[in-house]
Scaffold this motif. Sequence first.
Motif, short mmCIF file in Angstrom:
data_model
loop_
_atom_site.label_atom_id
_atom_site.label_comp_id
_atom_site.label_asym_id
_atom_site.label_seq_id
_atom_site.Cartn_x
_atom_site.Cartn_y
_atom_site.Cartn_z
N ALA A 121 0.83 -1.20 0.00
CA ALA A 121 0.00 0.00 0.00
C ALA A 121 0.87 1.25 0.00
O ALA A 121 1.79 1.39 0.82
CB ALA A 121 -0.94 -0.01 1.19
N TYR A 122 0.54 2.16 -0.88
CA TYR A 122 1.34 3.37 -1.10
C TYR A 122 1.56 4.12 0.21
O TYR A 122 2.68 4.52 0.53
CB TYR A 122 0.58 4.25 -2.10
N ASN A 123 0.51 4.34 0.99
CA ASN A 123 0.62 5.09 2.24
C ASN A 123 0.43 4.24 3.49
O ASN A 123 0.43 4.77 4.60
CB ASN A 123 -0.41 6.23 2.26
N ASN A 124 0.27 2.95 3.34
CA ASN A 124 -0.05 2.12 4.50
C ASN A 124 0.90 0.95 4.71
O ASN A 124 0.48 -0.12 5.14
CB ASN A 124 -1.49 1.58 4.38
N GLY A 125 2.18 1.14 4.38
CA GLY A 125 3.11 0.07 4.72
C GLY A 125 4.29 -0.10 3.80
O GLY A 125 5.28 -0.74 4.17
N ALA A 126 4.22 0.42 2.59
CA ALA A 126 5.37 0.32 1.70
C ALA A 126 6.53 1.15 2.25
O ALA A 126 6.35 2.07 3.05
CB ALA A 126 4.99 0.80 0.30
N VAL A 127 7.74 0.83 1.82
CA VAL A 127 8.95 1.55 2.23
C VAL A 127 9.21 2.71 1.28
O VAL A 127 9.17 2.54 0.06
CB VAL A 127 10.17 0.59 2.25
N TRP A 128 9.49 3.86 1.87
CA TRP A 128 9.78 5.07 1.09
C TRP A 128 11.22 5.51 1.35
O TRP A 128 11.56 5.90 2.47
CB TRP A 128 8.84 6.20 1.50
N PRO A 129 12.09 5.50 0.34
CA PRO A 129 13.45 6.00 0.56
C PRO A 129 13.51 7.45 1.04
O PRO A 129 14.39 7.79 1.83
CB PRO A 129 14.10 5.85 -0.83
#
Length: 822
Positions: free
Chosen positions: A547-555
């Motif tokens: 999920a884009y805003n609910n669990g994925a990792v963002w560098p």
Amino acid sequence: MAFAHFAFAQNSIAIRGSANPRAPISIAGKKSMIAGTENGIFEAWIFPYQICHGFQLFYQNKEAVIPIPLAGLAQNIEVRPEATTITFSHPLFTISETIFAPVDLPALVALLEVDSHQDLTLIASFFPDMEPMWPAGLGGQYAFWDDKNKAYVISESRRLRNAFIGTPNARPLSAPLAHELNQSPNQFAFDCKRHDGRTQTFPIVITADFAKRDSARALYEKLLAGYAEQLEKTRRCYQRVREEFLSIETPEEKINLAFEWAKVALSKGFINNPDLGAGMVAGFGPSGASQRPGFGWFFGGDCFINSFAMVGYGDFTTVRESFRFLQKRQRDDGKMMHELTQAAALIEWFKDFPYGYIHGDTTPYYLVAFWNYLLASGDVDFLRESWPSLKKAYTWSRSTDTDGDGLMENTKAGLGASELGSLREASGVDIFLGSVGVQAWKAMSEMANWMGEKKTAEEAARWHQTGLAALEKKFWNNEKQIYNFSITQQGHANPEVTAWDAFPMTLRQLDEAHTQIMLERLASSEISTDWGSRMLSNKSGAYEPLAYNNGAVWPFLTGYNLWALFNYGRSTAGLQMLRNMAEWTFVDARGYMPEVVSGEYFRPLDTSVPHQLFSSFGYAVGVIRGLLGLEMRSAVGQLAGSPVLRFTPHFPPNWEDVRIRNIRVGKSVFDLHYERNLGGITLKVTRAEGPMCTIEFAPQLEAGADVEQTASLSLKTEKNAKLQLSVFEGTWIELPREPLQIGQRSQQLRLLSERLEEDRFVFVCEGVGGRSYDMIFHSPNEVTSVSGGELLSSENADIIRLQFTGVAGEYERREVAVKVEK
């Protein structure tokens, strides 16, 4: 017709490896880009139009009855800032395809170097488009063969927009339709004669002009004659990025190389649109069927975020011009633009579409980013020029605080930390919007002070203090011992643990004790993976790893986490995260970092943009503000007196030699040379140009390190200066280092906290059940016992082995105490 072979210039930061047909490539200039894969298949854009897609090469020789795709023969790849070379290997020939985007021309070039044992025919195949970027549209496209120029011309009914794709001595293999584009690809062929041991060069050129066909044709002819000159010009452009801006030389080459590529990735984002002008886009990637090439259009928030890295490494000019671009799109009420498609000249973007001003955080971030730029650059002329715009932005931002607590509200301002999903729902104010607003009041106070507007300065300073108090009071959840993600519209806490907590920590806005509690959560497996920070805790009921805003990792969020860890003295965990983040430079789109990654496996999402600028920001700012601890304060930032450079390095004790070059503070440029040995630390300062500057040196040392002098010293540099500190070694640990591999789960040991208690060094860590880890323990005193681990003494170091016996594959926490002789 083959062209004379010429030698490509070597590049010291080239990345080489075996070609992966699934891995993306990104090749961008200021007016064009290619997005494709390492097997040589790509789509081509000349801003703001997609010229073609599905471009690839075929070969045919006497052994091949029908044309065969070269893509299946892709063997090796070399990525350089100026060009990408893919080598195709066959038992009877070798072909190297070097693709580049001339840095300031609306064109693209593929240079084919052919070495063949027998006569060979190459075929270029592509689907013509001439489609504008999303969400604009265009009809009446068609293509025809121009035999004089040996190129296909792609045009439209009015003949204003034209592109040429061809090569000398080519012959057409397709018969385009008269008034529409074929459903099958356009193809042209050219012959390569046998030349054993001799390489021939065949250029394929793509050019476009969106006003006159003759201009596109003239550029096509010019580039065929001068492609070597354009390649060299492009190489020199990125060489200047490497040589004129901040660079580092640490003992770890991957950290150094990843930093150089972060600079390249960010610099490529400054593009020039023929209708809209020059500004910063957010990223580059394939469009597929969407007509959206990654995030290859203008984003205000991304620009302001990225500016912290670019200001940090000294690219003041690009930041200033990017801000000017956005100022022109500021709404009458002061709100700053969120996004602008490159095709905006063809549509009523701000009138007909809801996205232009949808974010609330962009406007206060403008104030914060501008102040950061001013502190480092000392550009008072730009401050005066921008003052009306800054005042409007401040007035609008303040208008979104309806209850007078100093916090901007999502319900009035717009989107903040979350764009979709459960985190966005019902948010009255999220911690990111609240924090950036509070910092905006401080920025405005400082800038108004400099401008002599005392009343505004005092008002903004009061709001800053009010907002700081509200941020802590409303967001700290004493029951759960966390910072809430948001306060709902009904005034209730939304107690989700997110990586966004790191943002106010980079600004030191939160209570110190509460911050340390939360940093332990952020460093844990709950938020942190081996490859970066999840946006949302994996313990949340709303967690979803894709999920884009609910669990994925963002560098990019990982960059804030890095900065915060170093900010609060957690250097071992910070360095581990920085090392891991550097790996992204070499495993996906080589040289660049992906937008978003799975929360469970080391792999980008299929929807991820492979060259995302704010991901490279995350790494670069982690180096500059975290690892190096550099803060620039020009004469403007000091309001009076000489500029100040604060240098607070967080280097491990075994880094004996670190060099930092081209640090820019106002008009001054400095080099720093840090050395550490048994006798202590030496700092050598060289001023290359500009006025004198005060250097504040405050190295962050390991626990128990004994420093004879104060650790924070100032010195006025003339041309060269030298400072020495006597340091006696303290206690520290080296975490085991494990390589990352695409597809793996998190495996690494995590360090959550550490402290020195008289004769004990105590640390809290996490490891995976069913695994053991060996760490190196350094202390000037002899180890007498270990609680929670096993001491394995060796001749040169003390090894502590940690065995985790819990559920296989799941992280478990442990406190370890190492007792040493006094």
